[in-house]
Design a protein around this motif. Structure first.
Motif, PDB file in Angstrom:
ATOM      1  N   PRO A  38      78.908  34.919  73.028  1.00 26.28           N
ATOM      2  CA  PRO A  38      79.720  34.699  71.827  1.00 26.28           C
ATOM      3  C   PRO A  38      80.905  35.646  71.694  1.00 26.28           C
ATOM      4  CG  PRO A  38      77.396  34.537  71.284  1.00 26.28           C
ATOM      5  CD  PRO A  38      77.465  35.020  72.705  1.00 26.28           C
ATOM      6  N   ASP A  39      80.776  36.879  72.200  1.00 25.85           N
ATOM      7  CA  ASP A  39      81.892  37.820  72.103  1.00 25.85           C
ATOM      8  C   ASP A  39      82.866  37.701  73.268  1.00 25.85           C
ATOM      9  OD1 ASP A  39      80.488  38.934  74.212  1.00 25.85           O
ATOM     10  OD2 ASP A  39      80.092  40.850  73.211  1.00 25.85           O
ATOM     11  N   GLY A  40      82.575  36.808  74.220  1.00 26.66           N
ATOM     12  CA  GLY A  40      83.462  36.582  75.349  1.00 26.66           C
ATOM     13  C   GLY A  40      83.431  37.653  76.416  1.00 26.66           C
ATOM     14  N   ALA A  41      82.602  38.680  76.240  1.00 28.53           N
ATOM     15  CA  ALA A  41      82.612  39.814  77.163  1.00 28.53           C
ATOM     16  C   ALA A  41      81.773  39.584  78.407  1.00 28.53           C
ATOM     17  CB  ALA A  41      82.129  41.071  76.443  1.00 28.53           C
ATOM     18  N   GLN A  42      80.854  38.623  78.360  1.00 22.72           N
ATOM     19  CA  GLN A  42      79.972  38.379  79.491  1.00 22.72           C
ATOM     20  C   GLN A  42      79.863  36.885  79.773  1.00 22.72           C
ATOM     21  OE1 GLN A  42      76.477  41.431  79.674  1.00 22.72           O
ATOM     22  NE2 GLN A  42      76.702  40.858  77.532  1.00 22.72           N
ATOM     23  N   VAL A  43      79.588  36.581  81.037  1.00 22.56           N
ATOM     24  CA  VAL A  43      79.407  35.211  81.496  1.00 22.56           C
ATOM     25  C   VAL A  43      78.074  35.146  82.228  1.00 22.56           C
ATOM     26  CG1 VAL A  43      80.310  33.402  83.002  1.00 22.56           C
ATOM     27  CG2 VAL A  43      81.889  34.865  81.728  1.00 22.56           C
ATOM     28  N   ALA A  44      77.300  34.104  81.980  1.00 16.89           N
ATOM     29  CA  ALA A  44      76.046  33.909  82.707  1.00 16.89           C
ATOM     30  C   ALA A  44      76.180  32.685  83.597  1.00 16.89           C
ATOM     31  CB  ALA A  44      74.877  33.731  81.744  1.00 16.89           C
ATOM     32  N   ILE A  45      75.663  32.784  84.814  1.00 15.88           N
ATOM     33  CA  ILE A  45      75.659  31.654  85.738  1.00 15.88           C
ATOM     34  C   ILE A  45      74.228  31.360  86.157  1.00 15.88           C
ATOM     35  CG2 ILE A  45      77.991  32.082  86.577  1.00 15.88           C
ATOM     36  CD1 ILE A  45      76.759  33.327  89.106  1.00 15.88           C
ATOM     37  N   GLY A  46      73.954  30.088  86.422  1.00  7.17           N
ATOM     38  CA  GLY A  46      72.630  29.680  86.862  1.00  7.17           C
ATOM     39  C   GLY A  46      72.733  28.624  87.941  1.00  7.17           C
ATOM     40  N   GLY A  47      71.709  28.534  88.766  1.00 10.85           N
ATOM     41  CA  GLY A  47      71.704  27.537  89.829  1.00 10.85           C
ATOM     42  C   GLY A  47      70.628  27.820  90.838  1.00 10.85           C
ATOM     43  N   SER A  48      70.926  27.502  92.095  1.00  5.40           N
ATOM     44  CA  SER A  48      69.959  27.685  93.178  1.00  5.40           C
ATOM     45  C   SER A  48      70.395  28.771  94.153  1.00  5.40           C
ATOM     46  CB  SER A  48      69.787  26.364  93.936  1.00  5.40           C
ATOM     47  OG  SER A  48      71.035  25.894  94.426  1.00  5.40           O
ATOM     48  N   PHE A  49      71.386  29.565  93.790  1.00  4.15           N
ATOM     49  CA  PHE A  49      71.947  30.576  94.679  1.00  4.15           C
ATOM     50  C   PHE A  49      70.981  31.745  94.889  1.00  4.15           C
ATOM     51  CE2 PHE A  49      73.550  31.065  90.350  1.00  4.15           C
ATOM     52  CZ  PHE A  49      73.168  32.360  90.032  1.00  4.15           C
ATOM     53  N   SER A  50      71.232  32.504  95.960  1.00  2.00           N
ATOM     54  CA  SER A  50      70.320  33.575  96.347  1.00  2.00           C
ATOM     55  C   SER A  50      70.733  34.945  95.840  1.00  2.00           C
ATOM     56  CB  SER A  50      70.207  33.626  97.877  1.00  2.00           C
ATOM     57  OG  SER A  50      71.502  33.803  98.457  1.00  2.00           O
ATOM     58  N   ASP A  51      72.034  35.187  95.707  1.00  5.05           N
ATOM     59  CA  ASP A  51      72.485  36.512  95.300  1.00  5.05           C
ATOM     60  C   ASP A  51      73.890  36.427  94.734  1.00  5.05           C
ATOM     61  OD1 ASP A  51      74.588  37.555  97.546  1.00  5.05           O
ATOM     62  OD2 ASP A  51      73.061  36.285  98.465  1.00  5.05           O
ATOM     63  N   VAL A  52      74.302  37.499  94.051  1.00  7.12           N
ATOM     64  CA  VAL A  52      75.655  37.616  93.512  1.00  7.12           C
ATOM     65  C   VAL A  52      76.162  39.016  93.823  1.00  7.12           C
ATOM     66  CG1 VAL A  52      77.129  37.476  91.478  1.00  7.12           C
ATOM     67  CG2 VAL A  52      75.107  36.024  91.644  1.00  7.12           C
ATOM     68  N   GLY A  53      77.315  39.088  94.463  1.00  6.04           N
ATOM     69  CA  GLY A  53      77.887  40.384  94.802  1.00  6.04           C
ATOM     70  C   GLY A  53      77.020  41.200  95.731  1.00  6.04           C
ATOM     71  N   VAL A  87      75.989  26.742  92.176  1.00  6.66           N
ATOM     72  CA  VAL A  87      76.025  27.247  90.800  1.00  6.66           C
ATOM     73  C   VAL A  87      76.130  26.030  89.887  1.00  6.66           C
ATOM     74  CG1 VAL A  87      77.173  28.718  89.122  1.00  6.66           C
ATOM     75  CG2 VAL A  87      77.112  29.394  91.529  1.00  6.66           C
ATOM     76  N   ARG A  88      75.017  25.668  89.283  1.00  3.56           N
ATOM     77  CA  ARG A  88      74.939  24.452  88.479  1.00  3.56           C
ATOM     78  C   ARG A  88      75.503  24.619  87.077  1.00  3.56           C
ATOM     79  NH1 ARG A  88      71.899  20.364  90.180  1.00  3.56           N
ATOM     80  NH2 ARG A  88      70.540  20.648  91.992  1.00  3.56           N
ATOM     81  N   THR A  89      75.456  25.828  86.531  1.00  2.00           N
ATOM     82  CA  THR A  89      75.732  25.983  85.108  1.00  2.00           C
ATOM     83  C   THR A  89      76.388  27.323  84.830  1.00  2.00           C
ATOM     84  OG1 THR A  89      74.687  25.996  82.908  1.00  2.00           O
ATOM     85  CG2 THR A  89      73.376  26.845  84.742  1.00  2.00           C
ATOM     86  N   ILE A  90      77.233  27.347  83.808  1.00  2.00           N
ATOM     87  CA  ILE A  90      77.918  28.574  83.411  1.00  2.00           C
ATOM     88  C   ILE A  90      78.081  28.569  81.896  1.00  2.00           C
ATOM     89  CG2 ILE A  90      80.230  27.572  83.737  1.00  2.00           C
ATOM     90  CD1 ILE A  90      81.071  30.370  84.841  1.00  2.00           C
ATOM     91  N   THR A  91      77.888  29.726  81.268  1.00  2.00           N
ATOM     92  CA  THR A  91      78.072  29.835  79.826  1.00  2.00           C
ATOM     93  C   THR A  91      78.623  31.211  79.499  1.00  2.00           C
ATOM     94  OG1 THR A  91      77.024  29.386  77.681  1.00  2.00           O
ATOM     95  CG2 THR A  91      75.761  30.704  79.247  1.00  2.00           C
ATOM     96  N   VAL A  92      79.231  31.337  78.321  1.00  2.00           N
ATOM     97  CA  VAL A  92      79.923  32.558  77.923  1.00  2.00           C
ATOM     98  C   VAL A  92      79.271  33.122  76.669  1.00  2.00           C
ATOM     99  CG1 VAL A  92      82.176  33.588  77.439  1.00  2.00           C
ATOM    100  CG2 VAL A  92      82.036  31.497  78.812  1.00  2.00           C
TER     101      VAL A  92
END
Length: 495
Positions: free
Chosen positions: A216-231, A209-214
């Motif tokens: 503006p309202d703080g309710a959600q987080v986005a992640i990016g990278g080379s991963f295959s799946d989440v949950g 997971v190379r990158t993470i950002t939130v």
């Protein structure tokens, strides 16, 4: 990214095809006049290695990466150098080197600031901060660089850190599987008021997971990278997650699917207009930059430009990119040349200006019909690539405020003048987005080829070389796409 493994060609016809002429009319009508940085570099402090990230607080630019010294603008290598151990700062209004100088015993990949700007958070692959045990995640004062106790220790490297808009939470991502001996799969969070590990614990599958950002309202987080799946769900390279760790169902992965050894979402940023991403790909589907809607994941627009993008900075009506795009003809911009001309800094209209045209280049995915933006002509500074990482790149990071845009990386020159690792540009001009067709690269060569400064020996002396003491193009030790174990087996080629 270099030519290598062929990519599957996928036709994604979602919106009606728009001609270059209609595309240009949309650009002028949608964007009007936009403020763009001048391509003329301003004198800026320098470093002797690579800058991976920057943070602007007030009039100070804090830069982190892997380097051992800094020097003033205009100084050649070995002149007026002062020790700096992977972290330094300069004044954004003057470019002057500042005294701020915390130290680490390993690379710092990311930096962010507390909401009040008084504390800076550092993520990387170090175990000592200011000569005290600090394992890969640390904090220092913005004023004097003194260490601030954080007490959070991931078991391996941290690639990105970001403070939530309300200042209450520090999110971080990387390759770790534990934090303070508790299971955390490459993504975690710290409650800053209590300095305790938060419950936020999405399960990220194989990959970094190379990158993470939130949002503006703080309710959600986005992640990016080379991963295959989440949950357990297929979210290759990118996912939007609720602040409670629940994976959101969005549309972004139906279009952009970048994951694996040779593909990733490299950077994510956020503002009130949307979620921005920069991507590279040799086995994924997308190279370039995009903006998406936080709620749905629908694309607002994409810059379908061949050539990797590594970082993105939204600045009102303009979005800046660090990378090496060389062909924006799919969005009505400049075409590839022979040999290719690579642009390590580009600016785009921050909005939809038309639709992507059909791709005709072998090995690239066809995104025809997707919403497109426009590459602006006036901001195309000419960078000379460096050799510190062995990957033959120039820029890795871009940030800015309302008056300046600042780039960092491993470059050794800008516009045929020695300038190593850091540079700033003033936002002092206006541009009406041009007609897309007929854009001929502006006569620039950006230092990859046909560069008189380099070919006449400008990069062969100590004045502008980096601290690897390489004497020219052929001595970089860069393998053109083979494995480079020193840099985490990224092993990419560029194209």
């Amino acid at each position: 990214m270099s030519a290598g493994l062929p990519l599957a060609l996928v036709a994604l016809s979602v919106l009606p095809f728009t001609s270059p002429t209609a595309h240009a009319a949309d650009a002028r009508g949608a964007a009007g006049e936009v403020a763009v940085a001048s391509p003329t570099p301003l004198p800026t402090a320098q470093i002797n290695g690579v800058v991976w990230d920057q943070k602007i607080v007030g009039n100070t630019v804090y830069a982190v990466g892997e380097f051992s010294s800094a020097r003033p603008a205009g100084s050649s290598r070995g002149e007026n150098e002062v020790p700096r151990s992977n972290a330094m700062a300069y004044d954004i209004t003057t470019g002057a080197l500042l005294d701020w100088a915390p130290t680490t015993n390993g690379v710092i990949y990311s930096i962010d600031a507390s909401k009040d700007g008084k504390t800076l958070y550092l993520g990387g692959n170090f175990t000592r901060l200011n000569d005290k045990d600090t394992f890969r995640l640390g904090a220092v004062n913005a004023s004097d660089g003194n260490r601030v106790n954080l007490g959070i220790s991931p078991n391996t490297e941290v690639r990105d850190v970001e403070v939530s808009p309300d200042g209450s939470t520090l999110y971080f991502s990387g390759a770790f599987t534990q934090v303070n001996n508790k299971a955390r799969s490459r993504v975690a969070a710290v409650s800053l008021p209590t300095l305790s590990l938060a419950d936020f614990a999405p399960r990220v599958g194989r990959g970094l997971v190379r990158t993470i950002t939130v949002a503006p309202d703080g309710a959600q987080v986005a992640i990016g990278g080379s991963f295959s799946d989440v949950g357990g769900s297929s979210n290759p390279g990118m996912a939007i997650i609720g602040s409670d760790g629940t994976v959101k169902s969005t549309n972004i992965n139906s279009v952009i699917r970048n994951s694996g050894t040779y593909a990733a979402i490299f950077s994510l940023k956020s503002d009130n207009q949307g979620l921005y991403g920069a991507a590279y790909s040799q086995e994924g589907t997308f190279e370039g930059m995009f903006r998406a809607n936080w709620s749905t994941g629908d694309l607002d627009y994409m810059a379908d430009c061949h050539g990797d993008s590594y970082d993105v900075h939204p600045a009102g009506g303009v979005t800046y990119v660090a990378g090496h795009p060389h062909d924006c003809s799919n969005i009505g911009g400049f075409s590839d040349t022979a040999p290719s001309s690579y642009y390590n800094a580009l600016a785009y209209v921050n909005g939809r200006t038309g639709t992507v045209q059909r791709n005709h280049v072998r090995g690239y995915t066809d995104y025809s019909g997707q919403p497109a933006t426009t590459a602006l002509q006036s901001f195309r500074p000419n960078f000379i690539v460096g050799s510190y990482t062995g990957m033959g790149q120039a820029t890795w990071t871009v940030e800015g405020n309302d008056k300046y845009v600042v780039y960092g990386g491993e470059f050794i020159g800008v516009n045929k003048k020695g300038q190593q690792g850091l540079v700033r540009f003033a936002i002092d001009s206006k541009e009406v987005p041009p007609q897309g067709e007929g854009d001929d690269n502006g006569g620039q060569d950006n230092g990859w080829n046909n560069n008189d400064w380099w070919n006449n020996g400008g990069g062969r002396d100590n004045d502008d070389d980096d601290d690897r003491d390489n004497d020219g193009w052929n001595n970089w030790g860069w393998n053109g796409g083979g494995r480079n174990d020193r840099w985490n087996n990224w092993g990419w080629g560029w194209r």
